[in-house]
Every structure is written in C-alpha cells, then in structure tokens.
Design an enzyme around this catalytic site. Sequence first.
Site, PDB file in Angstrom:
ATOM      1  N   GLU A 131      -2.729  -1.852  23.006  1.00  0.00           N
ATOM      2  CA  GLU A 131      -3.891  -2.271  22.234  1.00  0.00           C
ATOM      3  C   GLU A 131      -3.511  -2.658  20.810  1.00  0.00           C
ATOM      4  OE1 GLU A 131      -7.704   0.091  23.131  1.00  0.00           O
ATOM      5  OE2 GLU A 131      -6.087   1.559  23.379  1.00  0.00           O
ATOM      6  N   HIS A 177      -1.213  -8.664  -0.131  1.00  0.00           N
ATOM      7  CA  HIS A 177      -0.970  -7.601  -1.106  1.00  0.00           C
ATOM      8  C   HIS A 177       0.471  -7.096  -0.991  1.00  0.00           C
ATOM      9  CE1 HIS A 177      -2.685  -3.642  -3.021  1.00  0.00           C
ATOM     10  NE2 HIS A 177      -2.050  -4.387  -3.894  1.00  0.00           N
ATOM     11  N   ASP A 187      -0.272  -3.768   3.107  1.00  0.00           N
ATOM     12  CA  ASP A 187      -1.398  -4.533   3.642  1.00  0.00           C
ATOM     13  C   ASP A 187      -1.321  -6.004   3.213  1.00  0.00           C
ATOM     14  OD1 ASP A 187      -1.929  -3.340   1.002  1.00  0.00           O
ATOM     15  OD2 ASP A 187      -3.868  -4.325   1.110  1.00  0.00           O
TER      16      ASP A 187
END
Length: 288
Positions: A131, A177, A187
């Site tokens: 997933e 970022h 991130d």
Amino acid sequence: MLGMKKVRSHQLESLIFRELPFRDSLINPLYITIHYSATSTLKKAWQALKDRGLSYHLLVDQNGELLQCVPLNKRAAHAGYSNWKGLNNLNDFSIGICAVNLGYLQRFSNGLYGEVNAHNDPTKPFYEADELYIGRHPYEGRTRGWLPYPEAQIQAIRSVCESLIAEYPTIRDIVGHDEIAISRKVDPGPAFPLGALYDLVPDRESDRGQLHRVSVRGGHLNIRRSPNSRSKILGTFPHGQEVRVRSYSYRYRKGQRRPVKTLWAFITTRVDGLHEGFVYSRFLKKIS
C-alpha cells in the site's frame, strides 16, 4: 476542485480562509514550496500548526479540498532554516503549499507499517507494504515506507500551482521542502511526483543556481549520495569542471536547537537543473 482559480486580493476564489499565524510583511514570491503535514487529517494539520505558531499559505486535503490560511503575498512560517540558489530563508521568497499526508511510517516486527506517537505506541490504521511507496529518500539515505499521495490531491496541487504562477509571474520554480532544508526536512518525500509539476514553469531551466568551478589541481572531487564524507561515491568531477550549487545542507550541533549551514553543496551540471549529488564546497570556486 480542479481547474485554475482566480486570485483576488491575494486569496484564491471560492476557498475557505481559516487564518494561521503569519508575519505582516510582504514576500517576493520566487518559488512555490511543497510540504507534507505529517498528520492524517486536514483538521489535525491546522490544529497542530496553530498550536506551534506555524503556517502554510494553503493546505490541501487528500480528497483535493483546499484551505487557505495566509494571504498569498504575506510571509507564512513554513520553510524555517532554508537556502536555495543563493537565497536564505525561503519564507521570504516562497508560497508554501502543504499536502495532508503522514509521510514516512514505522515498520513493525509483524511487517506492517504505521505511525508511532510520542509514547512509542503504534497508532491505527496500519498499512501493508504494497500500500506504500517503499524507497530511499534521494537526499537523506534511508529506505522507508512512504504514504502515497492520492491523485485528487496531486491534481488539486497542480491546479493551485497553475493559478499561482499565472498570478505571480515572478515565480521561477516549484521546490520541495527537502531540497531547501537538506538534513533538516524530508517532505514531501519520494512518493510525491514533484517532477510532474515542472512543466507549469516553462522557464525553470533558466534558474540554474550559482556557477562554481571545481578546484582540485592534480586530483578530482568526489560526488556523494548524501551530504557527508561516509556516504556512497556516485562519481567524480575533474579540476576545472563547472557546477551549479542548488543549496547547502544543515546540521545540528550538540546542545543547540538552531541548525548551521554546512559546506556540503547540493549540485548539478545538468541543463534541466536536476540534482546530481553532493560535493564538499571547499573545493569549489564561485564564478557567478
């Protein structure tokens, strides 16, 4: 949610505005910076930011719902200690967009992945490996399980970027970022398709960064995967090679809360400006 939105008085039309703390000073919007929230919901993201005195201009939920929190021409508190192509403190030069996403997840002994809270107890839901995006962050080194970004969320971010670039023609590029705060932040991470937004900024290749020349007479300069001398060597540059410096990494000194900028430079020689690796900048001489 999709399609370009008009900007009126530095607010995107038809959006809910729910204010977060910001400084009442104008920015020079040269970049759009993409982040993730490290939360599971939009509500949690907004509350966490309010509690910490931080802010993004825009929050984007997983279903594409948009929330504006700071006027687009005002300084939000999203980039922190950051540098990019000769500029420091990207809060003064960028519009911050944050996607609601948990980011990377902890792998437990049973093979499942999940978030870990401050008490080190796994929180639900759990995720199977298939997933997630399982991969190494290109600048940080470790292989982790990253929560994917839903297509509705990606398309909403693309639509917002398109609207911002139309309204603010000074915007040169869209950055992560993790590119402007290397070794501080990871991130939006490798699960976010940042490259899929580059076509929105047709002149981005003209913003290539400061030009330097390698200065190692009689030797070569190692190109490293990560910003440290122990990381894998990806290749070498000869004396005289011209490179473009994109940014410098950070590190935290023992006992200090504020990071310091290191001498490890995030560089490229490519025309498209994409990252190639890290070099020790003591062996670079600035040309322009």
